[in-house]
Design a protein around this motif. Structure first.
Motif, PDB file in Angstrom:
ATOM      1  N   VAL A  53       4.182  11.858  14.354  1.00  0.00           N
ATOM      2  CA  VAL A  53       3.285  10.650  14.161  1.00  0.00           C
ATOM      3  C   VAL A  53       2.668  10.796  12.689  1.00  0.00           C
ATOM      4  CG1 VAL A  53       1.668   9.098  14.794  1.00  0.00           C
ATOM      5  CG2 VAL A  53       2.843  10.329  16.513  1.00  0.00           C
ATOM      6  N   VAL A  54       2.165  11.873  12.250  1.00  0.00           N
ATOM      7  CA  VAL A  54       1.548  12.402  11.014  1.00  0.00           C
ATOM      8  C   VAL A  54       2.564  11.996   9.858  1.00  0.00           C
ATOM      9  CG1 VAL A  54       0.113  13.620   9.679  1.00  0.00           C
ATOM     10  CG2 VAL A  54      -0.427  13.516  12.255  1.00  0.00           C
ATOM     11  N   VAL A  55       3.741  12.604  10.245  1.00  0.00           N
ATOM     12  CA  VAL A  55       4.983  12.371   9.243  1.00  0.00           C
ATOM     13  C   VAL A  55       4.912  11.103   8.848  1.00  0.00           C
ATOM     14  CG1 VAL A  55       7.320  13.065   8.649  1.00  0.00           C
ATOM     15  CG2 VAL A  55       5.877  14.817   9.893  1.00  0.00           C
ATOM     16  N   GLY A  56       5.184  10.407   9.900  1.00  0.00           N
ATOM     17  CA  GLY A  56       5.425   8.775   9.530  1.00  0.00           C
ATOM     18  C   GLY A  56       4.106   8.179   8.876  1.00  0.00           C
ATOM     19  N   LEU A  57       3.167   8.514   9.462  1.00  0.00           N
ATOM     20  CA  LEU A  57       2.049   7.917   8.543  1.00  0.00           C
ATOM     21  C   LEU A  57       1.933   8.482   7.256  1.00  0.00           C
ATOM     22  CD1 LEU A  57      -0.899   8.120  11.164  1.00  0.00           C
ATOM     23  CD2 LEU A  57       0.429   6.223  10.191  1.00  0.00           C
ATOM     24  N   ILE A  58       2.222   9.710   6.847  1.00  0.00           N
ATOM     25  CA  ILE A  58       2.361  10.180   5.603  1.00  0.00           C
ATOM     26  C   ILE A  58       3.154   9.395   4.736  1.00  0.00           C
ATOM     27  CG2 ILE A  58       3.035  12.072   3.862  1.00  0.00           C
ATOM     28  CD1 ILE A  58       2.526  13.906   6.081  1.00  0.00           C
ATOM     29  N   PHE A  59       4.169   8.863   5.072  1.00  0.00           N
ATOM     30  CA  PHE A  59       5.348   7.883   4.275  1.00  0.00           C
ATOM     31  C   PHE A  59       4.714   6.707   4.174  1.00  0.00           C
ATOM     32  CE2 PHE A  59       7.691  11.919   5.191  1.00  0.00           C
ATOM     33  CZ  PHE A  59       8.149  12.052   3.804  1.00  0.00           C
ATOM     34  N   VAL A  60       4.017   6.044   5.427  1.00  0.00           N
ATOM     35  CA  VAL A  60       3.494   4.879   5.206  1.00  0.00           C
ATOM     36  C   VAL A  60       2.516   4.670   4.240  1.00  0.00           C
ATOM     37  CG1 VAL A  60       2.154   3.087   6.539  1.00  0.00           C
ATOM     38  CG2 VAL A  60       4.036   4.057   7.570  1.00  0.00           C
ATOM     39  N   ILE A  61       1.569   5.755   4.182  1.00  0.00           N
ATOM     40  CA  ILE A  61       0.630   5.782   3.024  1.00  0.00           C
ATOM     41  C   ILE A  61       1.281   5.847   1.746  1.00  0.00           C
ATOM     42  CG2 ILE A  61      -1.142   7.290   2.270  1.00  0.00           C
ATOM     43  CD1 ILE A  61      -2.014   7.868   4.998  1.00  0.00           C
ATOM     44  N   LEU A  62       2.199   6.761   1.536  1.00  0.00           N
ATOM     45  CA  LEU A  62       2.916   6.767   0.216  1.00  0.00           C
ATOM     46  C   LEU A  62       3.777   5.510   0.019  1.00  0.00           C
ATOM     47  CD1 LEU A  62       3.106   9.296  -1.356  1.00  0.00           C
ATOM     48  CD2 LEU A  62       5.208   9.898  -0.532  1.00  0.00           C
ATOM     49  N   PHE A  63       4.600   4.938   0.729  1.00  0.00           N
ATOM     50  CA  PHE A  63       5.395   4.059   0.444  1.00  0.00           C
ATOM     51  C   PHE A  63       4.976   2.508   0.893  1.00  0.00           C
ATOM     52  CE2 PHE A  63       8.428   7.530   0.653  1.00  0.00           C
ATOM     53  CZ  PHE A  63       8.634   7.662  -0.773  1.00  0.00           C
ATOM     54  N   GLY A  64       4.053   2.272   1.892  1.00  0.00           N
ATOM     55  CA  GLY A  64       3.817   1.213   2.599  1.00  0.00           C
ATOM     56  C   GLY A  64       3.083   0.307   1.426  1.00  0.00           C
ATOM     57  N   SER A  65       2.968  -1.199   1.791  1.00  0.00           N
ATOM     58  CA  SER A  65       2.758  -1.935   0.508  1.00  0.00           C
ATOM     59  C   SER A  65       1.240  -1.834   0.250  1.00  0.00           C
ATOM     60  CB  SER A  65       3.127  -3.525   1.017  1.00  0.00           C
ATOM     61  OG  SER A  65       2.516  -3.538   2.126  1.00  0.00           O
ATOM     62  N   GLN A  66       0.382  -1.173   1.091  1.00  0.00           N
ATOM     63  CA  GLN A  66      -1.145  -0.672   0.800  1.00  0.00           C
ATOM     64  C   GLN A  66      -0.977   0.779   0.494  1.00  0.00           C
ATOM     65  OE1 GLN A  66      -3.462  -3.325   1.942  1.00  0.00           O
ATOM     66  NE2 GLN A  66      -1.642  -4.283   2.135  1.00  0.00           N
ATOM     67  N   GLY A  67       0.204   1.316   0.254  1.00  0.00           N
ATOM     68  CA  GLY A  67       0.152   2.757   0.013  1.00  0.00           C
ATOM     69  C   GLY A  67       0.047   2.885  -1.538  1.00  0.00           C
ATOM     70  N   TRP A  68       0.253   4.148  -1.958  1.00  0.00           N
ATOM     71  CA  TRP A  68       0.244   4.385  -3.519  1.00  0.00           C
ATOM     72  C   TRP A  68       1.565   3.976  -4.123  1.00  0.00           C
ATOM     73  CZ3 TRP A  68      -1.065  10.458  -2.919  1.00  0.00           C
ATOM     74  CH2 TRP A  68      -1.981  10.767  -2.506  1.00  0.00           C
ATOM     75  N   LEU A  69       2.721   3.966  -3.676  1.00  0.00           N
ATOM     76  CA  LEU A  69       3.979   3.357  -4.522  1.00  0.00           C
ATOM     77  C   LEU A  69       4.400   2.113  -3.901  1.00  0.00           C
ATOM     78  CD1 LEU A  69       5.941   6.816  -4.283  1.00  0.00           C
ATOM     79  CD2 LEU A  69       4.588   5.869  -6.233  1.00  0.00           C
ATOM     80  N   GLY A  70       3.447   1.559  -2.934  1.00  0.00           N
ATOM     81  CA  GLY A  70       3.841   0.170  -2.451  1.00  0.00           C
ATOM     82  C   GLY A  70       4.004  -0.719  -3.441  1.00  0.00           C
ATOM     83  N   PRO A  71       2.904  -1.160  -4.304  1.00  0.00           N
ATOM     84  CA  PRO A  71       3.122  -2.194  -5.331  1.00  0.00           C
ATOM     85  C   PRO A  71       4.244  -2.002  -6.258  1.00  0.00           C
ATOM     86  CG  PRO A  71       0.691  -1.306  -5.102  1.00  0.00           C
ATOM     87  CD  PRO A  71       1.618  -0.490  -4.307  1.00  0.00           C
ATOM     88  N   TRP A  72       4.604  -0.852  -6.559  1.00  0.00           N
ATOM     89  CA  TRP A  72       5.498  -0.518  -7.430  1.00  0.00           C
ATOM     90  C   TRP A  72       6.992  -0.942  -6.916  1.00  0.00           C
ATOM     91  CZ3 TRP A  72       9.972   2.423  -7.882  1.00  0.00           C
ATOM     92  CH2 TRP A  72      10.573   2.358  -9.159  1.00  0.00           C
ATOM     93  N   LEU A  73       7.075  -0.456  -5.858  1.00  0.00           N
ATOM     94  CA  LEU A  73       8.238  -0.619  -4.964  1.00  0.00           C
ATOM     95  C   LEU A  73       8.601  -2.172  -4.785  1.00  0.00           C
ATOM     96  CD1 LEU A  73       8.024   2.204  -2.525  1.00  0.00           C
ATOM     97  CD2 LEU A  73       9.905   1.913  -4.025  1.00  0.00           C
ATOM     98  N   ALA A  74       7.354  -2.865  -4.376  1.00  0.00           N
ATOM     99  CA  ALA A  74       7.273  -4.257  -4.051  1.00  0.00           C
ATOM    100  C   ALA A  74       7.894  -5.023  -5.350  1.00  0.00           C
ATOM    101  CB  ALA A  74       6.005  -4.843  -3.611  1.00  0.00           C
ATOM    102  N   ALA A  75       7.299  -4.676  -6.731  1.00  0.00           N
ATOM    103  CA  ALA A  75       7.561  -5.266  -7.762  1.00  0.00           C
ATOM    104  C   ALA A  75       9.018  -4.989  -8.116  1.00  0.00           C
ATOM    105  CB  ALA A  75       6.697  -4.695  -9.048  1.00  0.00           C
ATOM    106  N   HIS A  76       9.563  -3.947  -7.756  1.00  0.00           N
ATOM    107  CA  HIS A  76      11.013  -3.954  -8.256  1.00  0.00           C
ATOM    108  C   HIS A  76      12.004  -4.173  -6.902  1.00  0.00           C
ATOM    109  CE1 HIS A  76       8.973  -1.367 -11.078  1.00  0.00           C
ATOM    110  NE2 HIS A  76      10.182  -1.340 -11.690  1.00  0.00           N
TER     111      HIS A  76
END
Lengths: 338, 296
Positions: free
Chosen positions: B125-148
């Motif tokens: 579960v923590v593994v899943g959350l790590i990637f949500v925090i990383l790639f989710g739209s509220q996460g670190w890379l989220g805005p960049w990913l959404a823009a592209h």
């Protein structure tokens, strides 16, 4: 480490591209909660037909189902929903509070508080009603065991809790203290607090625990239909809460994807006569009074109160009762101390 | 060529211990065997039987109808596709990591070994959350990913990533002890005889680790098919699209479609049984290929 990440991304990207070859002209994603699967399976087919006839475009509506709260969380974290059809307004409002995905006035954009169909909370008892349970009063009797999920984690359980609270208020002329005592006694009769509605259903139906199960009307019918005809009976209490599962377009997503027109039509059509009948067939109460009359034998007339009128809306109810340090916490505390 | 391995170097000692064990009094032996068999029956055979019974209770036709259903087929396809992506990735990584750890000395090696083990230690579960925090739209890379307009979480790439993460140690863990035990003499000999690095890997290292590698791939495959917790967090549960087989089973169970849930479970169990059968077959081949003098 860098290598593997690159490989993963490359592979993933390839599948992404391969996977997005679209069969239909338009793809919608409806993010919903658990018990609406049959409803939307039937409705999506009806809507596709309607939209094809209207515009000549084919629409494919994809579904995602899960616990209402966690589904809202997924949309906030980027699940690409065009529309959400969740269990309670509080969960939908989270899309605005945490991510600004919808405007403040979202709930007034469609008729009937954006709830095309409603439901209520009823009591499911075992065949023949051996404990003779008729109304909420019977749930605080010493010889009755009650099954309901934990309101902390389950949206449905909050409806159950508020329904009981509202009944007690009504009985005692609005006396909050007495309502508190009533609900406290009710929860003293709960042997296990499951975290989710489906888990609680299994506790009552499969494990055979408890004398009465507080459930959504549509869930109760589903249990009776699917889990053993003739083994359970539905008891409709004298007073219950009007459960309004609201729907909304997710503005930020549809504007980005260019699907606003069809997404809005998708929700509008839920109010059509055809869709209202589909809802009724799936045990949701239609908001259209004429269609409701057609199904009068299915839905027992019961005095329903609104959460806005008795509890001042979801946000207030959530703060007063379910947040940390709220009334439900205090009830649990007093029960564990015994 | 000296491709015969020393994997079973501990065998004589094992054999000695085995002989000693059989000299125990009969009641000890029978109690031990009884305990083991009871345990196996209760915790392995019984649940397996329940799955198969539940799946075929209403006949083969009902079973087939549950499998041959668009959402179920999509889930099966997705699971198999994820395995096809994840296993090769981890294969390359596992060989590279084990090679580096077993054959070279460098600073920070213990840290690398610990890092490889990490996916075993972290809750899925923590593994899943790590990637949500990383790639989710509220996460670190989220805005960049959404823009592209790139989708990772709640799409197939996210599922591939969490499963790759969760199964990352299997092949490396299988190879590291094997390669360490083999040492680097053979490679050094090959190199001094003038073979290139690549040729050495291909003709000396790879044949030596062949069986360990296959074993690791099988384990990795089994785990990738079965992974649930992390996938549940990042899947978004879009029917026919991001539900893997284990998720689809949960969906069916939650919707009171018990027979269908058991049918898909039986298929997943079947795949696991096939995996185990292949593993046993490979072990048998391994035994057979080893010349008699080497095995004892």
């Amino acid at each position: 480490m860098k290598n593997i990440l690159k490989n993963t991304l490359a592979g993933a990207l390839a599948t992404l591209i391969a996977g997005s070859a679209l069969a239909a002209d338009i793809n919608l994603l409806n993010v919903s909660y658990d018990p609406t699967r049959e409803l939307y399976r039937e409705y999506n087919a009806a809507f596709s037909k309607y939209w094809q006839a209207e515009t000549g475009q084919s629409v494919n509506v994809r579904q995602s189902h899960g616990g209402s709260g966690s589904q809202a969380r997924a949309v906030i974290d980027g699940l690409d929903a065009d529309v959400v059809t969740l269990a309670l307004a509080y969960d939908v409002d989270a899309l605005r509070q945490h991510a600004d995905l919808i405007p403040e006035n979202w709930q007034s954009r469609l008729a009937n508080n954006s709830s095309p169909y409603t439901s209520t909370i009823v009591l499911l008892v075992r065949k023949g009603n051996p404990k003779n349970i008729k109304d909420w009063d019977d749930l605080v009797r010493d010889d009755v065991e009650v099954i309901t999920p934990n309101p902390k984690t389950s949206g449905g359980a909050r409806w159950n809790y508020l329904a009981a609270w509202g009944y007690a208020l009504k009985q005692n002329g609005g006396d909050e203290e007495k309502a508190y005592e009533f609900v406290r006694k009710l929860f003293a009769n709960v042997p296990v607090l499951d975290p989710g509605a489906r888990g609680a259903t299994n506790t009552f139906v499969q494990r055979g625990l408890g004398d009465v199960f507080i459930a959504w009307e549509n869930e109760a019918y589903l249990s009776v239909e699917q889990l053993g005809k003739g083994e359970f009976e539905i008891v409709v209490p004298s007073v219950s809460i009007l459960a309004e599962p609201p729907v909304t377009v997710v503005d930020k997503n549809v504007d980005r994807k260019g699907t606003r027109e069809v997404a809005e039509a998708y929700l509008q059509y839920l109010y059509s006569e055809e869709a209202q009948r589909i809802a009724a067939r799936n045990y949701y109460r239609p908001s259209n009074p004429e269609i409701a009359r057609e199904f009068a034998d299915k839905f027992v007339d019961v005095e329903l109160f609104r959460i806005d009128d008795v509890f001042g809306g979801w946000e207030k109810a959530q703060n007063d009762h379910f947040n940390d340090g709220g009334k439900f916490d205090s009830i649990l505390e007093s029960l564990t101390k015994r | 060529m000296t491709t015969q391995t020393l994997v079973h170097v501990a065998n004589p000692e094992l054999a000695a211990r085995w002989r000693r064990a059989t000299e125990e009094p009969a009641w000890v032996r029978w109690t031990l065997i009884g305990v083991a068999l009871t345990f196996l029956a209760l915790f392995l055979v019984l649940p397996l039987a329940v799955v198969l019974y539940g799946a075929f209770e209403q006949g083969l036709q009902v079973w087939w109808a549950a499998i041959n259903e668009p959402d179920a087929l999509a889930a099966i396809r997705l699971s198999l596709m994820v395995v096809l992506i994840v296993v090769p990735i981890n294969l390359v990584f596992g060989v590279a990591a084990a090679w580096a750890i077993a054959k070279f000395e460098f600073r920070g090696k213990p840290i690398l070994i610990s890092l490889i083990d990490m996916p075993f230690a972290i809750s899925p579960v923590v593994v899943g959350l790590i990637f949500v925090i990383l790639f989710g739209s509220q996460g670190w890379l989220g805005p960049w990913l959404a823009a592209h307009d790139l989708r990772i979480i709640f799409a197939v790439p996210g599922i591939v990533i969490v499963i790759a993460f969760g199964t990352l140690p299997f092949i490396a863990r299988e190879l590291i002890p094997l390669m360490q035990q083999q040492g680097k003499e053979e490679e050094e000999a090959s190199l001094t005889l003038g073979a290139s690095g690549w040729k050495t890997f291909w003709y000396v290292t790879l044949p030596n680790i062949k069986w360990g590698l296959i074993y690791g791939v099988i384990l990795c495959n089994a785990r990738a098919l079965g992974e649930f917790g992390a996938v549940a967090v990042v899947s978004g549960r879009i029917r026919g699209e991001t539900n893997t087989m284990p998720l689809h089973i949960e969906v069916l169970y939650n919707e009171y479609m018990f027979t269908a849930a058991f049918a898909v479970s039986s298929l997943l169990t079947g795949l696991a049984l096939v995996t185990i059968a292949v593993k046993s077959f490979i072990e048998w081949l391994d035994e057979r290929q080893r010349p008699a003098g080497d095995s004892h």
